[in-house]
Design a protein around this motif. Structure first.
Motif, PDB file in Angstrom:
ATOM      1  N   GLY A 115       0.801  -1.220   0.000  1.00 14.65           N
ATOM      2  CA  GLY A 115       0.000   0.000   0.000  1.00 14.65           C
ATOM      3  C   GLY A 115       0.832   1.266   0.000  1.00 14.65           C
ATOM      4  N   LEU A 116       2.128   1.156   0.320  1.00 15.42           N
ATOM      5  CA  LEU A 116       2.998   2.329   0.335  1.00 15.42           C
ATOM      6  C   LEU A 116       3.236   2.832  -1.085  1.00 15.42           C
ATOM      7  N   ARG A 117       2.998   4.103  -1.310  1.00 18.92           N
ATOM      8  CA  ARG A 117       3.278   4.726  -2.612  1.00 18.92           C
ATOM      9  C   ARG A 117       4.487   5.630  -2.450  1.00 18.92           C
ATOM     10  N   GLU A 118       5.489   5.418  -3.279  1.00 17.82           N
ATOM     11  CA  GLU A 118       6.763   6.111  -3.124  1.00 17.82           C
ATOM     12  C   GLU A 118       7.380   6.353  -4.491  1.00 17.82           C
ATOM     13  N   GLU A 119       8.379   7.220  -4.495  1.00 14.33           N
ATOM     14  CA  GLU A 119       9.134   7.459  -5.725  1.00 14.33           C
ATOM     15  C   GLU A 119      10.391   6.596  -5.710  1.00 14.33           C
ATOM     16  N   PHE A 120      10.609   5.865  -6.789  1.00 13.85           N
ATOM     17  CA  PHE A 120      11.754   4.974  -6.922  1.00 13.85           C
ATOM     18  C   PHE A 120      12.590   5.416  -8.130  1.00 13.85           C
ATOM     19  N   VAL A 121      13.795   4.859  -8.213  1.00 18.71           N
ATOM     20  CA  VAL A 121      14.634   5.101  -9.380  1.00 18.71           C
ATOM     21  C   VAL A 121      14.971   3.750 -10.009  1.00 18.71           C
ATOM     22  N   ILE A 122      14.920   3.685 -11.330  1.00 22.28           N
ATOM     23  CA  ILE A 122      15.216   2.450 -12.053  1.00 22.28           C
ATOM     24  C   ILE A 122      16.730   2.274 -12.141  1.00 22.28           C
ATOM     25  N   ILE A 123      17.221   1.118 -11.678  1.00 25.41           N
ATOM     26  CA  ILE A 123      18.670   0.876 -11.685  1.00 25.41           C
ATOM     27  C   ILE A 123      19.055  -0.314 -12.555  1.00 25.41           C
ATOM     28  N   GLY A 124      18.073  -1.035 -13.100  1.00 26.62           N
ATOM     29  CA  GLY A 124      18.420  -2.176 -13.933  1.00 26.62           C
ATOM     30  C   GLY A 124      17.181  -2.897 -14.429  1.00 26.62           C
ATOM     31  N   GLU A 125      17.426  -4.027 -15.138  1.00 25.05           N
ATOM     32  CA  GLU A 125      16.341  -4.825 -15.689  1.00 25.05           C
ATOM     33  C   GLU A 125      16.674  -6.297 -15.539  1.00 25.05           C
ATOM     34  N   ASN A 126      15.662  -7.062 -15.134  1.00 21.32           N
ATOM     35  CA  ASN A 126      15.815  -8.508 -15.003  1.00 21.32           C
ATOM     36  C   ASN A 126      15.537  -9.147 -16.355  1.00 21.32           C
ATOM     37  N   GLU A 127      16.563  -9.703 -16.990  1.00 20.01           N
ATOM     38  CA  GLU A 127      16.421 -10.251 -18.340  1.00 20.01           C
ATOM     39  C   GLU A 127      15.529 -11.482 -18.380  1.00 20.01           C
ATOM     40  N   ALA A 128      15.363 -12.151 -17.244  1.00 25.59           N
ATOM     41  CA  ALA A 128      14.568 -13.381 -17.246  1.00 25.59           C
ATOM     42  C   ALA A 128      13.100 -13.099 -17.535  1.00 25.59           C
TER      43      ALA A 128
END
Length: 429
Positions: free
Chosen positions: A149-162
């Motif tokens: 339920g927590l809404r927050e601002e995140f930063v994208i640091i990578g991608e899971n290729e799977a």
């Protein structure tokens, strides 16, 4: 067959030819020729009816298209609930940049021992690993307040290729904020508390605002090093080991985010704290230890001595009956030797009436500032009288002492030869 077609498309009320006309046929050739024109007239009437119905339907459709065209041309958004702004908002919500370093809003919808799943309205959910959940060391994301339920601002640091899911971080954002906070504190030149978490040959490592900073041994105050050496002799530990897990006052020397360089100084912080210890000022301290001759009080990283003779006007035979280690109390600064790092304290001077520190210490602490103000006024008056005594036989100086004990310019109301201070009682120690 034609009559059946007329019934279907024109709604004509005529029976099928097969049932009506067949009864009128005869074997004679003449009779057959007389019936044939009537059959042709029925087919023509049905065709006309069908043509009229189709024409009316086409006209109706044409009018509808013309009306729609005119409405689109003159008022295209009339009666439309979904506006252009709603359309752009939908695009912003569901179509975002997923490049590394992009900040996105997301809602946590599941947590586990390894991290949390976050809905960022992408084609697949994103994942927040445990190590990226906080700038501090935690064992579960809930320790950092990350719950469903927590809404927050995140930063994208990578991608899971799977599974093509994105990897998010809160830690990176918190690091940026921590560096900004340290720069602000350095600009304000304030004293902060830092917890010692490590050490090497050159100094100790302390955590401030979640960042690890270095404190060289040359920047650790002599007072703390002296106390550490005493503990080293008692417990056979190194100075750095003795400081581990302890909080010490610090000031910022260098804050360089690009080089990840954070240098701190305990010496500067101690000097700043000591500069604020004016004679007669009241500070809050904690009893550290008891000795037969007095109690050592921690006053903001500095240890002061409350001598047994300065606890109360009444005689104190056993300090333990008045104070215990861990007690918090108000004390007044009697003297401060900055070179030797010694501070003398008193609660005796804060007693409204002699013996209150023994009988009613709570009253002493409530009246501490008021009694300290009285003490400072007496000190100032005594100093002024001492200066006036030096100037008693020097009217040429142009200075004299007023009735309030203030040294000021000589006025016509006072004798030119100075004041007679013989009736003024001597100042107390």
């Amino acid at each position: 067959m034609a009559a059946s077609l007329a019934q279907q498309f024109g709604g004509l009320k005529c029976p099928p030819i097969s049932t009506v006309e067949s009864k009128k046929f005869s074997t004679s050739k003449n009779h057959y020729s007389m019936v044939l024109p009537k059959r042709r007239s029925v087919i023509s009437a049905a065709a006309v009816a069908i043509t009229n119905a189709q024409t009316r339907e086409r006209m109706k459709l044409k009018e509808m298209f013309e009306e729609a065209y005119e409405r689109c041309r003159t008022a295209p958004l009339e009666g439309v609930a979904f506006t252009v702004d709603d359309f752009h908002a939908a695009l912003d919500k569901y179509d975002f940049n997923s490049e590394i370093g992009t900040k996105v809003k997301g809602t946590v919808f599941n947590t586990d021992a390894n991290g949390a799943l976050v809905d960022i309205t992408a084609k697949s959910s994103a994942y927040l690993p445990l190590r990226e959940a906080s700038i501090h060391s935690i064992k579960h994301v809930e320790e950092a307040g990350i719950i469903p339920g927590l809404r927050e601002e995140f930063v994208i640091i990578g991608e899971n290729e799977a599974d093509d899911s994105l990897i998010l971080s809160l830690r990176s954002i918190q690091y940026d904020l921590a560096w900004e906070r340290c720069r602000q504190l350095q600009a304000e030149d304030v004293v902060v508390k830092g917890k010692v978490v490590g050490a090497n040959k050159g100094g100790v490592v302390a955590v401030v605002e979640g960042l690890r900073g270095f404190v060289p041994f040359s920047q650790i105050s002599t007072l703390i090093r002296r106390l550490s050496r005493v503990l080293v002799n008692l417990y056979q530990k190194s100075t750095a080991e003795e400081l581990l897990e302890k909080e010490i006052p610090l000031k910022f020397v260098e804050v360089d985010e690009e080089q990840s360089r954070l240098v701190l100084s305990n010496r500067k912080a101690m000097a700043d704290s000591q500069a604020q210890l004016g004679i007669g000022s009241v500070v809050i301290g904690t009893v550290q230890s008891l000795k037969p001759y007095g109690a050592f009080i921690d006053i903001g990283g500095i240890n002061g001595l409350l001598h047994v003779s300065q606890i109360s006007h009444d005689r104190v035979s056993d300090i333990a009956t008045v104070l215990q280690p861990g007690d918090t109390l108000k004390v007044m600064i009697l003297s401060h030797d900055r070179e030797r790092g010694r501070v003398s304290l008193s609660t005796k001077k804060l007693e409204p009436t002699p013996g209150d520190m023994i009988r009613n210490p709570k009253l002493v602490f409530e009246k501490a500032e008021e009694m300290a103000q009285t003490f400072r006024q007496r000190i100032a008056q005594a100093e002024a009288m001492a200066r006036a005594d030096m100037l008693r036989f020097q009217p040429e100086s142009g200075l004299t002492l007023s009735s309030e004990g203030i040294l000021g310019p000589l006025t016509s109301e006072l004798p030119a030869e100075g004041l007679d201070l013989s009736d003024i009682p001597p100042a107390e120690d």
